[in-house]
Design a protein around this motif. Structure first.
Motif, PDB file in Angstrom:
ATOM      1  N   TYR A   1      52.039  52.978  69.781  1.00 26.21           N
ATOM      2  CA  TYR A   1      53.159  52.889  68.777  1.00 26.21           C
ATOM      3  C   TYR A   1      54.899  53.764  68.581  1.00 26.21           C
ATOM      4  O   TYR A   1      54.279  54.925  68.025  1.00 26.21           O
TER       5      TYR A   1
ATOM      6  N   LYS B   1      56.373  53.005  65.738  1.00 26.23           N
ATOM      7  CA  LYS B   1      57.284  52.546  64.773  1.00 26.23           C
ATOM      8  C   LYS B   1      55.911  52.904  64.281  1.00 26.23           C
ATOM      9  O   LYS B   1      55.112  52.643  64.148  1.00 26.23           O
ATOM     10  N   PRO B   2      55.913  53.362  62.547  1.00 25.90           N
ATOM     11  CA  PRO B   2      54.626  52.652  61.464  1.00 25.90           C
ATOM     12  C   PRO B   2      54.486  51.288  61.850  1.00 25.90           C
ATOM     13  O   PRO B   2      55.587  50.031  62.052  1.00 25.90           O
ATOM     14  N   ARG B   3      53.086  50.286  61.342  1.00 26.14           N
ATOM     15  CA  ARG B   3      53.156  48.594  61.186  1.00 26.14           C
ATOM     16  C   ARG B   3      54.077  48.484  59.816  1.00 26.14           C
ATOM     17  O   ARG B   3      53.754  47.162  60.479  1.00 26.14           O
ATOM     18  N   THR B   4      54.234  49.205  59.860  1.00 23.10           N
ATOM     19  CA  THR B   4      55.292  48.422  58.597  1.00 23.10           C
ATOM     20  C   THR B   4      56.542  48.278  58.881  1.00 23.10           C
ATOM     21  O   THR B   4      57.587  47.548  57.811  1.00 23.10           O
ATOM     22  N   GLU B   5      57.271  48.964  59.731  1.00 21.49           N
ATOM     23  CA  GLU B   5      58.252  48.164  60.774  1.00 21.49           C
ATOM     24  C   GLU B   5      58.066  47.142  61.403  1.00 21.49           C
ATOM     25  O   GLU B   5      57.059  46.958  62.097  1.00 21.49           O
ATOM     26  N   SER B   6      59.258  46.556  61.222  1.00 21.89           N
ATOM     27  CA  SER B   6      59.049  45.410  62.109  1.00 21.89           C
ATOM     28  C   SER B   6      59.901  46.206  63.617  1.00 21.89           C
ATOM     29  O   SER B   6      60.586  47.582  63.564  1.00 21.89           O
TER      30      SER B   6
ATOM     31  N   ARG C   1      58.440  47.494  66.282  1.00 19.82           N
ATOM     32  CA  ARG C   1      57.098  48.217  67.149  1.00 19.82           C
ATOM     33  C   ARG C   1      57.414  47.377  68.514  1.00 19.82           C
ATOM     34  O   ARG C   1      56.769  46.354  68.143  1.00 19.82           O
TER      35      ARG C   1
ATOM     36  N   TYR D   1      52.836  56.515  66.621  1.00 24.30           N
ATOM     37  CA  TYR D   1      51.438  56.261  65.652  1.00 24.30           C
ATOM     38  C   TYR D   1      50.597  55.607  66.727  1.00 24.30           C
ATOM     39  O   TYR D   1      50.837  54.410  67.592  1.00 24.30           O
TER      40      TYR D   1
ATOM     41  N   GLU E   1      46.455  54.510  60.792  1.00 25.06           N
ATOM     42  CA  GLU E   1      47.603  54.697  61.701  1.00 25.06           C
ATOM     43  C   GLU E   1      47.344  56.201  61.719  1.00 25.06           C
ATOM     44  O   GLU E   1      46.975  57.064  60.416  1.00 25.06           O
TER      45      GLU E   1
END
Length: 691
Positions: A414, A416-421, A423, A449, A467
């Motif tokens: 990814y 971006k990290p999974r907490t961010e939209s 991705r 990521y 992650e």
């Protein structure tokens, strides 16, 4: 019968004889008489020296039956041959008694008494044998029969007996009820029933009856036997109480009353009936939930039902692992639950169980189909991601649990990290069976990521790993020059080999071939003939199949990493010169090469030569009527004609050389034959054949 004969008188001589189970002691005439006991039904026999049976018997013994013929002699030693008496006595248990006959044959007198009452009276001096049969009724119980025989003068003989009358029209007396009954039940689930023997002389046997508690014995016996015991191996194993009685029956068919009940409680090994109606719950489409119902069992000791499920076709195994309701049976006759959406077909059966733990056979099977929406249980544990010269290498531990439809691990990258939209994801690899993977060339200059997740055959993912962020710097350093390079000219090309590079980021090798152009080496990569792209090698050897025409060429092997970093022949990649072998035909070999109507001519490594016509006529205007194919013969230094073809309707032609030498360079020349009988100049092609 123990026959008494004449013998010399021996004073005080004792004679021992065995009768039945008792020892019988007899005494000779003139000696003191010892006590004699005869086991019933053996007769006690007494000899008298008179016809009035007075005084002490001269002899006493035991006799099994009355059947004597003394003729004119004395019946025993010490007795006279005339005017003597013999008495037979027996006391026995007649059981239920009944009608008897007393057949006699005598010479001289005979009287028969039952308990002292005279029943037969033939009492006179006879010159011939008198026969007679007297019918009597013997009461039940123990009674004494006495037979008194006398001989006055002349010959003496006697024969007598007492016999039960067994005709059904005469004998209406039932046997006594058997006594001494005993009943046991053992671990082999069988009952042993025994009783004492009846005393009736006309007894035919015994009939054993069995009944279930709450029912009657009926008229049909369980067994008929002459023995005083019976082993019942047919008892149902249903936990019920069964009663037994035995009845005696005689030869006239009279049957006694039954003995007092003897009971046994059986072990319950009988399972309930299999539930019915379960199979009616089958559905032809996909289901989210299972709903089963069935007809309730009617057994009195029913405890409930077990529900089993399996994904294996055929009979559902009735195991604890397949049981859905645990150890406690269901009290109701229905069952519902959500269906796991695993893509399997689920098979359900139901059994009935009783209070003794007996379980029925399985019911009919209900089938339910599901879509696979469930990911595998496999998980990548302890996952790590590290960048090195190979790229980003991920390692993990696999879980002990695994799903049947597990097909491998998928590596996701990814931005971006999974907490961010927002991705975006790249599926870097899938179907990995091991526990490591290297993402060889992620674009450098960014943080990525990574996740590792197990996948099944339907594309469902399991629980992902942790992650793993990696700031990818990339790599701009090319692999070092390859070593051990060798270049060898062969008859069908140039063979190259080199040592394997130990660069951790190595992706492939590329072979550069250089030729002299205006005095300078110009390098081009070997081109794949199918894709027209540079050939990339992971092996460390290659045969550059090129015609052996004596050309001087130069080779370089370049190592390239995953980012495309590489040396060039000008920047340090090794180079090596080689002069190809020269297998070309002689300069003056014919047919000569020159202009002709053939548009082109080429061949492949398997000996196929192809051409087509660019003109329908030769230079002299004569029409092309065919073709001639020639092959260079290195031994004779001439071109041998190997094929002649007539021109047809086709616009292209070919020749397959099935005898082309392997592993060398072969030259071919093709001419056109004209209508005027001449041949045109030839076109030439060379084939570097396979080994």
């Amino acid at each position: 019968m123990t026959r008494a004969t004449r013998a010399s008188a021996l004073a005080a001589t004792t004679v021992l004889a065995t009768t039945g189970a008792l020892l019988t002691c007899t005494s000779a005439a003139g000696a003191a008489t010892a006590t004699v006991t005869c086991k019933s039904p053996v007769f006690k026999r007494q000899f008298y020296a008179n016809t009035t049976f007075s005084g002490t018997p001269k002899k006493t013994d035991c006799d099994s039956k009355i059947d004597q013929n003394w003729g004119t002699g004395a019946p025993a030693a010490g007795l006279p041959s005339n005017y003597f008496g013999v008495r037979w006595t027996v006391t026995r248990d007649f059981g239920s008694g009944g009608p008897f006959s007393i057949p006699v044959a005598t010479r001289d007198g005979l009287r028969v008494y039952l308990d002292g009452t005279r029943k037969v009276d033939i009492w006179k001096n006879l010159s011939t044998t008198q026969t007679k049969t007297v019918n009597i009724t013997v009461p039940s119980g123990t009674h004494t029969l006495r037979f008194d025989f006398v001989n006055w003068t002349g010959a003496a003989n006697v024969k007598a007996d007492y016999l039960p009358r067994t005709s059904a029209t005469v004998d209406k007396v039932k046997p006594l009820v058997p006594t001494g009954t005993s009943l046991t039940y053992d671990s082999s689930y069988r009952a042993d029933f025994s009783w004492a023997a009846n005393k009736e002389m006309d007894l035919a046997g015994y009939r054993v009856y069995r009944r279930l508690q709450g029912t009657s014995y009926g008229t049909k016996p369980l067994a008929t036997t002459a023995s005083t015991s019976y082993r019942d191996t047919t008892l149902p194993k249903n936990g019920a109480v069964y009663y037994y009685e035995v009845r005696a029956y005689d030869k006239a068919g009279n049957e006694s009353a039954g003995t007092a009940d003897k009971s046994v409680t059986t072990v319950d090994k009988s399972a309930p009936a299999a539930p019915k109606g379960v199979e009616d719950a089958w559905k032809p489409d996909y289901s989210e939930k299972v709903s089963l119902s069935w007809y309730g069992n009617t057994e009195a000791d029913l405890a409930g039902y077990h529900v089993y499920r399996s994904t294996t076709g055929g009979p559902v195994a009735l195991t604890a692992a397949n049981r859905l309701n645990g150890d406690k049976p269901l009290s109701n006759s229905w069952y519902e639950q959500p269906l796991p959406q695993t893509g399997d077909t689920y098979y359900y059966v139901v059994t009935a169980v009783d209070t003794h733990g007996n379980e029925s056979a399985a019911s009919g099977t209900a089938e339910f189909y599901t879509r696979d929406k469930t990911g595998p249980v496999n998980t990548a544990y302890n996952a790590t991601a590290v960048e090195d010269e190979r790229g980003v290498t991920l390692t993990w531990d696999k879980s002990e649990a695994t799903s049947e439809d597990f097909v491998g691990y998928t590596v996701l990258r990814y931005n971006k990290p999974r907490t961010e939209s927002g991705r975006t994801v790249v599926e870097v690899a899938k179907g990995i069976q091991g526990t490591s993977f290297t993402d060889a060339a992620p674009p450098p200059g960014a943080t990525y990521y990574y996740l590792v997740v197990a996948a099944d055959g339907a594309g469902n993912w399991g629980i992902p790993s942790v992650e793993m962020p990696v700031a990818v710097a990339g790599n701009s350093t090319p692999p070092p020059p390859v070593t051990g390079m060798t270049v060898t000219a062969r008859e069908n090309g140039v063979s190259l080999s080199w040592d394997a590079s130990d660069d951790p980021g190595l992706d492939h090798y590329r072979i550069m071939r250089g030729t002299l152009v205006d005095g300078e080496w110009v390098y081009k990569p070997l081109i794949d003939s199918w894709t027209l792209r540079p050939q990339e090698f992971t092996q460390t050897h290659h045969l550059d199949r090129t015609v052996a025409d004596g050309e001087q060429i130069r080779y370089s092997v370049v190592a390239i990493d995953q980012y495309g970093n590489q040396l060039t022949p000008e920047t340090g990649a090794p180079v090596q010169d080689v002069t190809e072998l020269d297998l070309r035909p002689d300069v003056d070999a014919g047919p000569a090469v020159g202009d002709n109507p053939l548009g082109h001519l080429n061949g492949d490594v398997y000996g196929s030569v192809h051409w087509w016509l660019s003109s329908d006529t030769g230079a002299n205007g004569s029409r092309v009527t065919g073709f001639a194919v020639y092959r260079w013969n290195r031994s004779t230094h001439v071109f041998d004609k190997v094929d002649v073809q007539k021109r047809g309707e086709s616009t292209s032609w070919s020749y397959v050389d099935t005898t082309m030498p392997k592993g060398t360079t072969t030259y071919y020349r093709v001419t056109a034959t004209l209508a005027d009988g001449t041949e045109t100049a030839a076109r030439e092609t060379a084939i570097a054949s396979v080994d």
